[in-house]
Design a protein around this motif. Structure first.
Motif, mmCIF file in Angstrom:
data_model
loop_
_atom_site.group_PDB
_atom_site.id
_atom_site.type_symbol
_atom_site.label_atom_id
_atom_site.label_comp_id
_atom_site.label_asym_id
_atom_site.label_seq_id
_atom_site.Cartn_x
_atom_site.Cartn_y
_atom_site.Cartn_z
ATOM 1 N N GLU A 196 0.849 -1.189 0.000
ATOM 2 C CA GLU A 196 0.000 0.000 0.000
ATOM 3 C C GLU A 196 0.887 1.242 0.000
ATOM 4 O OE1 GLU A 196 -2.936 -0.011 3.054
ATOM 5 O OE2 GLU A 196 -3.470 -2.117 2.749
ATOM 6 N N ASP A 197 0.491 2.239 -0.761
ATOM 7 C CA ASP A 197 1.245 3.490 -0.802
ATOM 8 C C ASP A 197 1.213 4.177 0.556
ATOM 9 O OD1 ASP A 197 1.930 3.326 -3.508
ATOM 10 O OD2 ASP A 197 0.076 4.278 -4.156
ATOM 11 N N PRO A 198 2.292 4.889 0.900
ATOM 12 C CA PRO A 198 2.266 5.670 2.141
ATOM 13 C C PRO A 198 1.301 6.842 2.021
ATOM 14 C CG PRO A 198 4.253 6.137 0.906
ATOM 15 C CD PRO A 198 3.585 4.994 0.205
ATOM 16 N N ALA A 199 0.990 7.464 3.136
ATOM 17 C CA ALA A 199 0.105 8.630 3.117
ATOM 18 C C ALA A 199 0.848 9.817 2.501
ATOM 19 C CB ALA A 199 -0.341 8.968 4.527
ATOM 20 N N PRO B 122 6.868 7.231 -20.339
ATOM 21 C CA PRO B 122 5.969 8.253 -19.780
ATOM 22 C C PRO B 122 6.508 8.802 -18.463
ATOM 23 C CG PRO B 122 4.726 6.334 -20.501
ATOM 24 C CD PRO B 122 6.173 5.952 -20.577
ATOM 25 N N LYS B 123 6.149 10.013 -18.144
ATOM 26 C CA LYS B 123 6.576 10.633 -16.898
ATOM 27 C C LYS B 123 5.875 9.962 -15.710
ATOM 28 C CE LYS B 123 7.479 15.285 -18.697
ATOM 29 N NZ LYS B 123 7.114 16.726 -18.590
ATOM 30 N N ASP B 124 6.607 9.828 -14.614
ATOM 31 C CA ASP B 124 6.037 9.334 -13.366
ATOM 32 C C ASP B 124 5.864 10.507 -12.410
ATOM 33 O OD1 ASP B 124 6.064 6.601 -14.065
ATOM 34 O OD2 ASP B 124 8.192 6.448 -13.547
ATOM 35 N N LEU B 125 4.679 10.627 -11.849
ATOM 36 C CA LEU B 125 4.443 11.667 -10.855
ATOM 37 C C LEU B 125 5.137 11.275 -9.548
ATOM 38 C CD1 LEU B 125 2.940 14.223 -9.850
ATOM 39 C CD2 LEU B 125 1.021 12.716 -9.263
ATOM 40 N N LEU B 126 5.902 12.204 -8.993
ATOM 41 C CA LEU B 126 6.534 11.984 -7.694
ATOM 42 C C LEU B 126 5.649 12.613 -6.629
ATOM 43 C CD1 LEU B 126 10.314 12.689 -8.490
ATOM 44 C CD2 LEU B 126 9.093 10.499 -8.444
ATOM 45 N N ILE B 127 5.101 11.757 -5.760
ATOM 46 C CA ILE B 127 4.176 12.204 -4.722
ATOM 47 C C ILE B 127 4.958 12.441 -3.434
ATOM 48 C CG2 ILE B 127 2.073 11.626 -3.458
ATOM 49 C CD1 ILE B 127 1.445 9.641 -5.764
ATOM 50 N N LYS C 96 3.088 6.190 -7.267
ATOM 51 C CA LYS C 96 1.865 5.444 -6.957
ATOM 52 C C LYS C 96 1.997 3.996 -7.406
ATOM 53 C CE LYS C 96 -3.171 5.581 -7.523
ATOM 54 N NZ LYS C 96 -3.389 5.491 -6.072
ATOM 55 N N GLY C 97 1.759 3.087 -6.461
ATOM 56 C CA GLY C 97 1.768 1.667 -6.779
ATOM 57 C C GLY C 97 3.147 1.059 -6.915
ATOM 58 N N VAL C 98 4.185 1.824 -6.632
ATOM 59 C CA VAL C 98 5.557 1.323 -6.756
ATOM 60 C C VAL C 98 6.212 1.334 -5.377
ATOM 61 C CG1 VAL C 98 7.815 1.643 -7.819
ATOM 62 C CG2 VAL C 98 5.735 2.194 -9.115
ATOM 63 N N ASP D 145 17.271 6.219 -5.370
ATOM 64 C CA ASP D 145 16.141 5.309 -5.562
ATOM 65 C C ASP D 145 16.279 4.205 -4.510
ATOM 66 O OD1 ASP D 145 14.143 3.650 -6.392
ATOM 67 O OD2 ASP D 145 14.826 3.466 -8.464
ATOM 68 N N ARG D 146 15.502 4.310 -3.435
ATOM 69 C CA ARG D 146 15.639 3.378 -2.308
ATOM 70 C C ARG D 146 14.620 2.261 -2.428
ATOM 71 N NH1 ARG D 146 16.634 6.062 3.274
ATOM 72 N NH2 ARG D 146 18.671 6.186 2.237
ATOM 73 N N ARG D 147 15.122 1.044 -2.504
ATOM 74 C CA ARG D 147 14.259 -0.130 -2.624
ATOM 75 C C ARG D 147 14.620 -1.125 -1.523
ATOM 76 N NH1 ARG D 147 15.501 -1.340 -9.018
ATOM 77 N NH2 ARG D 147 15.226 0.786 -9.810
ATOM 78 N N ASN D 148 13.648 -1.412 -0.678
ATOM 79 C CA ASN D 148 13.859 -2.394 0.385
ATOM 80 C C ASN D 148 15.127 -2.078 1.180
ATOM 81 O OD1 ASN D 148 13.145 -4.651 1.888
ATOM 82 N ND2 ASN D 148 14.351 -6.050 0.621
ATOM 83 N N ASN D 149 15.275 -0.796 1.506
ATOM 84 C CA ASN D 149 16.393 -0.305 2.318
ATOM 85 C C ASN D 149 17.750 -0.406 1.632
ATOM 86 O OD1 ASN D 149 14.732 0.395 4.505
ATOM 87 N ND2 ASN D 149 14.766 -1.700 5.267
ATOM 88 N N GLU D 150 17.763 -0.572 0.319
ATOM 89 C CA GLU D 150 18.995 -0.530 -0.456
ATOM 90 C C GLU D 150 18.884 0.596 -1.476
ATOM 91 O OE1 GLU D 150 20.630 -5.076 -0.220
ATOM 92 O OE2 GLU D 150 19.451 -4.522 -1.967
#
Length: 242
Positions: A149-152, A193-198, A208-210, A229-234
Motif C-alpha cells: 500500500e502506498d504511504p500517506a 511516460p513521466k512518473d508523478l513523484l508524490i 503510486k503503486g511502486v 532510488d531506495r528499494r527495500n532499504n537498499e
C-alpha cells in the motif's frame, strides 16, 4: 451363463464405488474457511488453542515479516494485544483446491486495529496447505504475504522543486530527468511516460503503486547532487549531471 455376467457387473460396481469413495474428501472449503476464521479471531485475544489444534507438529510457517517458524515458535507468538490495543481479522475471497488427503486454501485477511482510539488497517494474503493424517486435518505449511500500500501523501514545499530539476546519471548513456510544472514534480527515464513523484516528507517522494522511495541528497552547500532510488532499504544512486 448369466452368473459370470452378474459377477463381473458386481465387481465393476464395487470398483466404481471404491474409486468414487477414494476420490472424495471429508473436508470442504466452508469448513476450511471456518477454521481459518477461528485462527484469525484468536490472534487479538492471544488464544493459542486453535493454533495448537490445527497446525501439525512438523508444520512450516512463513509470515509477512519474513520469519520462518516451527509450531513451537508459532504458538508462542500468539499473545494478547497490549492494553489500549484492539483488533479483528476478517477472512475474504477464499479459494481452495481439495484432493483426497490434501487441501489448499488461499484467502485474503482484512485486518483492523485500534491503537488508543486511532484506527489502522492492513491487508494480507495467506495460503494454507492442510493434510489429513490418521483421520485428522492439520496445516502442514502456511505462508503469509502483505499487500503493498502506498504511504500517506504529505505536503511538499513547491518552492524547492526547482532544486530537484535536472538530469541524473546512473552510468554512461543511462539517465533520467526530473521536471516540474511549478505545482507537481515528475521523473522520466528515456522516452518512457513521466512518473508523478508524490511527496511523503521533505525531500522524500514515492510513485503510486511502486514500492520504494525517491530521495534527493544535498551536499553541505545545500545543492542537490544526487537522486536516491531506495528499494527495500537498499539505494541506487543517480548522480546529478546538470
Amino acid at each position: 451363463m448369466q452368473k459370470p455376467i452378474i459377477l463381473l457387473f458386481a465387481i465393476g460396481l464395487m470398483l466404481l464405488t471404491l474409486t468414487s469413495c477414494m476420490s472424495k474428501s471429508d473436508i470442504t472449503q466452508d469448513e476450511l474457511v471456518r477454521r481459518a476464521q477461528q485462527l484469525a479471531d484468536s490472534v487479538a485475544v492471544g488464544d493459542q488453542n486453535p493454533w495448537k489444534k490445527y497446525f501439525a507438529d512438523d508444520c512450516l510457517f512463513f509470515d509477512e515479516k519474513g520469519r520462518n517458524m516451527n509450531k513451537a515458535a508459532l504458538v508462542a507468538d500468539i499473545t494478547p494485544l497490549p492494553t489500549g490495543y484492539s483488533g479483528s481479522i476478517k477472512i475474504a475471497n477464499a479459494k481452495s483446491h481439495i484432493e483426497r488427503h490434501i487441501a489448499i486454501l488461499s484467502y485474503d485477511e482484512d485486518e483492523k486495529e485500534t491503537i488508543f482510539g486511532q484506527e489502522m488497517t492492513a491487508r494480507y494474503h495467506e495460503t494454507d496447505t492442510w493434510m489429513r493424517r490418521n483421520g485428522q486435518w492439520q496445516i502442514i505449511a502456511s505462508q503469509v504475504l502483505r499487500y503493498y500500500e502506498d504511504p500517506a501523501p504529505g505536503k511538499a514545499d513547491t518552492a524547492k522543486f526547482a532544486e530537484y530539476v535536472g538530469t541524473y546519471g546512473l552510468a554512461p548513456g543511462n539517465t533520467l530527468t526530473v521536471s516540474t510544472d511549478g505545482k507537481l514534480l515528475y521523473r522520466q527515464r528515456d522516452n518512457r511516460p513521466k512518473d508523478l513523484l508524490i511527496p511523503e516528507a521533505t525531500d522524500i517522494f514515492f510513485r503510486k503503486g511502486v514500492e520504494g522511495r525517491i530521495l534527493f541528497h544535498h551536499v553541505d552547500s545545500g545543492k542537490v547532487d544526487a537522486l536516491i532510488d531506495r528499494r527495500n532499504n537498499e539505494d541506487v544512486v543517480w548522480k546529478k549531471i546538470n
